[in-house]
Design an enzyme around this catalytic site. Structure first.
Site, short mmCIF file in Angstrom:
data_model
loop_
_atom_site.label_atom_id
_atom_site.label_comp_id
_atom_site.label_asym_id
_atom_site.label_seq_id
_atom_site.Cartn_x
_atom_site.Cartn_y
_atom_site.Cartn_z
N SER A 23 47.77 0.98 27.76
CA SER A 23 49.08 0.31 27.65
C SER A 23 50.19 1.24 28.14
O SER A 23 51.37 0.94 27.96
CB SER A 23 49.35 -0.10 26.20
N ASN A 108 48.60 2.06 14.47
CA ASN A 108 48.88 0.66 14.16
C ASN A 108 50.28 0.45 13.57
O ASN A 108 51.02 -0.43 13.99
CB ASN A 108 47.82 0.12 13.20
N THR A 153 74.97 -40.30 30.97
CA THR A 153 73.72 -40.42 30.22
C THR A 153 72.71 -40.94 31.25
O THR A 153 73.10 -41.72 32.14
CB THR A 153 73.81 -41.39 29.02
N HIS A 154 71.50 -40.49 31.17
CA HIS A 154 70.46 -40.87 32.16
C HIS A 154 70.88 -40.51 33.59
O HIS A 154 70.46 -41.18 34.54
CB HIS A 154 70.14 -42.37 32.09
N SER A 275 70.46 -19.89 54.68
CA SER A 275 69.16 -20.18 55.28
C SER A 275 68.93 -19.29 56.49
O SER A 275 69.87 -18.92 57.19
CB SER A 275 69.15 -21.65 55.69
N LYS A 281 73.99 -23.44 55.78
CA LYS A 281 73.59 -23.59 54.39
C LYS A 281 74.25 -22.60 53.43
O LYS A 281 74.40 -21.42 53.73
CB LYS A 281 72.06 -23.43 54.26
N ASN A 283 73.25 -21.99 49.56
CA ASN A 283 72.26 -22.44 48.58
C ASN A 283 72.45 -21.77 47.22
O ASN A 283 72.75 -20.58 47.15
CB ASN A 283 70.85 -22.14 49.08
N GLU A 288 68.84 -21.46 40.80
CA GLU A 288 67.45 -21.94 40.90
C GLU A 288 66.48 -20.93 40.27
O GLU A 288 65.54 -21.31 39.56
CB GLU A 288 67.08 -22.16 42.37
N TYR A 315 44.82 -5.13 12.07
CA TYR A 315 45.11 -4.84 13.47
C TYR A 315 43.90 -5.13 14.35
O TYR A 315 42.76 -4.84 14.00
CB TYR A 315 45.51 -3.36 13.65
N GLN A 320 47.97 -5.48 21.52
CA GLN A 320 48.55 -4.71 22.62
C GLN A 320 48.91 -5.62 23.80
O GLN A 320 49.90 -5.41 24.49
CB GLN A 320 47.56 -3.63 23.07
N1 ARG Z 1 48.58 0.75 22.37
C1 ARG Z 1 48.28 0.12 21.13
C2 ARG Z 1 49.07 -1.19 21.00
O1 ARG Z 1 49.98 -1.40 21.72
C3 ARG Z 1 48.63 1.02 20.01
C4 ARG Z 1 47.81 0.83 18.79
C5 ARG Z 1 46.41 1.24 19.04
N2 ARG Z 1 45.65 1.15 17.83
C6 ARG Z 1 44.31 1.15 17.83
N3 ARG Z 1 43.75 1.05 16.67
N4 ARG Z 1 43.62 1.23 18.92
O2 ARG Z 1 48.75 -2.01 20.17
#
Ligand code: ARG
Length: 488
Positions: A23, A108, A153-154, A275, A281, A283, A288, A315, A320
């Site tokens: 992560s 965690n 409306t509509h 464009s 154009k 735009n 959008e 957990y 993650q």
């Molecule tokens: N990178 C993990 C997350 O975002 C952190 C917690 C990891 N905990 C574990 N027991 N592997 O959730």
């Protein structure tokens, strides 16, 4: 040697597995928060006698160095910022010292705390940005209490209204969005730290102290809940989804209004593209894209809901996978809010086109039916029948034309029951229609002026709340810095 895997596991995952697992990329968002959480935790450990003053000082010193180096200096062979940061600390301070930081805690509770700290800042900024957008709508509405435009409306001409009334409708929706974000903030700003893996810890930690040092409003009551839940995330993204729905409706109108068919507004060049082939154009690309980013945010909500659905306590690594959706959603909603504010503040309003459009579509028909009821005493449904029949013929609704139809429907002329030429004429005047609608919430200029005053007051109140939040967070920050200074 990998400080996490060296004991239990013998084989290092290959690059493909690491890319799947890590992560670290998304963790850029929580790097600063992680340092803050580490500091508060370490200070608390020292105060509780769990680590000694010397180790506390060395760890705080190492954390300062890592903060200066930035996340880029961390070893990317680790699976997340928490363990990579700890590894770097151990490198700097030695295992006998750095290896004590993680006492009485788990990744965690650590990650949940980091996400909450980071999200809370984003929620405050989003509230402020939404304030700016509401203020832009109020500023424009304040200039257009008498600017007549068709109300729909509509997507069909319905009744005349004013631009002020229409802009204030959007402002009211956004005010509720601000209220919702504040609610999400209240439930986000609670401390999971101390829950450890889920079963808390046998170390004599002080959760109230980290709650105070991190500026949380309270500590989460149950340690298993604290690490298991991402409901604060779901609630926040659901607020974002609501905001995006509101903004997308505004964007849709800006797109329609800037078309040749409507011609009510011209967006500023900054908020327009052109464009590559059609030189003429102009735009509305920003509006959008805003409309499209609504899909990104709604998708994020659905993703997080689905990731959390049916997850057994406590957990699971699934959690993650939820976090990047949160960051994607907050980035999209904040940018969209700023774009909407910019478009509203800079667009050119074409009052004359709006006024001319208000003359078509017989939008005064409701007022004409109401006038007939008040002048003659016939039931509204009968007046609706008469005016509907006139509309169908496409004839100008003069008194004599109305009399002709009422003879057929009612067996008598409306003029014989008290309807005058003057009353008919007045009913057909769009501005008089609007001025009559002084009922609270209505489009009459006296009323839209009052609405602006009410919203301004609400903005001041919510601005005061935001200031209090800033004060509380800054105070905690200063306190943490002061205590870290003492212990360094
Ligand atoms: N990178 C993990 C997350 O975002 C952190 C917690 C990891 N905990 C574990 N027991 N592997 O959730």
């Amino acid at each position: 040697m990998n400080i996490l895997r060296r004991g239990r596991l013998s084989i290092q995952p290959d690059e493909d597995i690491m890319n799947f697992t890590s992560s670290l990329d998304a963790d850029k968002r929580i790097f600063e928060a992680d340092i803050e959480v580490d500091r508060a935790h370490v200070v608390m450990l020292k105060e509780q006698g769990i680590i000694n003053a010397k180790d506390c000082s060395a760890i705080l010193c190492g954390l300062g160095k890592i903060q200066n180096e930035g996340i880029a200096s961390l070893d990317t062979s680790y699976e997340d910022v928490h363990i990579a940061l700890e590894a770097r600390l151990i490198e700097l301070a030695g295992e006998d010292t750095g290896g004590r930081m993680h006492s009485g805690r788990s990744r965690n509770d650590e990650v949940a705390t980091c996400i909450r700290l980071t999200l809370r800042r984003e929620l405050i900024t989003l509230m402020e940005e939404t304030h700016d957008l509401v203020s832009a709508l109020l500023a424009s509405a304040g200039k257009h209490h008498e600017t007549i435009m068709p109300g729909y409306t509509h997507t069909q001409h319905a009744q005349p209204t004013t631009l002020a009334h229409h802009l204030l409708a959007h402002a009211n929706a956004l005010l509720r969005d601000i209220e919702r974000i504040k609610g999400a903030y209240d439930r986000t700003n609670r401390n999971p730290l101390g829950a450890a893996a889920f079963a808390s810890t046998g170390f004599p930690i002080d959760r109230e102290r980290t709650t105070e040092l991190l500026g949380f409003d309270s500590a989460l009551l149950n340690s298993m809940d604290a690490v298991s839940t991402r409901d604060f995330m779901i609630e926040s993204i659901s607020c974002f989804a609501n905001i995006m729905t509101d903004l997308s409706r505004m964007a849709e109108e800006l797109i329609l209004w800037s078309s040749s068919e409507f011609g009510f507004i011209e967006l500023d060049d900054r908020y327009s593209s052109t464009s590559s082939i059609m030189p003429q154009k102009k735009n509305p690309d920003i509006a959008e894209l805003l409309r499209a980013k609504t899909g990104t945010v709604h998708g994020a909500l659905m993703s997080v809901l689905t990731i959390c659905k049916a997850l057994p306590y406590s957990y699971n690594r699934d959690l993650q996978e939820a976090t990047p959706h949160l960051w994607r959603a907050i980035d999209a909603v904040r940018a969209s809010t700023r774009m909407a504010q910019g478009m509203v503040s800079t667009m050119k309003l074409k009052k004359e086109t709006m006024r001319l459009a208000s003359d078509t579509g017989f939008m005064t028909a409701t007022e004409l039916a109401d006038t007939i009821v008040r002048a003659t005493g016939i039931p509204f449904r009968t007046a609706h029948h008469i005016v509907g029949s006139i509309a169908k013929t496409g004839k100008t609704p003069t008194l004599s034309a109305l009399n002709g139809i009422s003879l057929k429907i009612l067996g008598e002329k409306l003029s014989d029951r008290g309807l005058s030429e003057k009353a008919v004429k007045e009913a057909l005047d769009p501005m008089l229609n609007i001025k009559k609608r002084t009922v609270s919430g209505g489009p009459a200029p006296v009323e839209t002026k009052r609405q602006i005053a009410v919203i301004k007051k609400k903005l001041v109140e919510s601005g005061n709340e935001i200031n209090l939040i800033h004060k509380k967070i800054n105070k905690a920050k200063e306190k943490l810095a002061r205590v870290c200074g003492q212990y360094s």
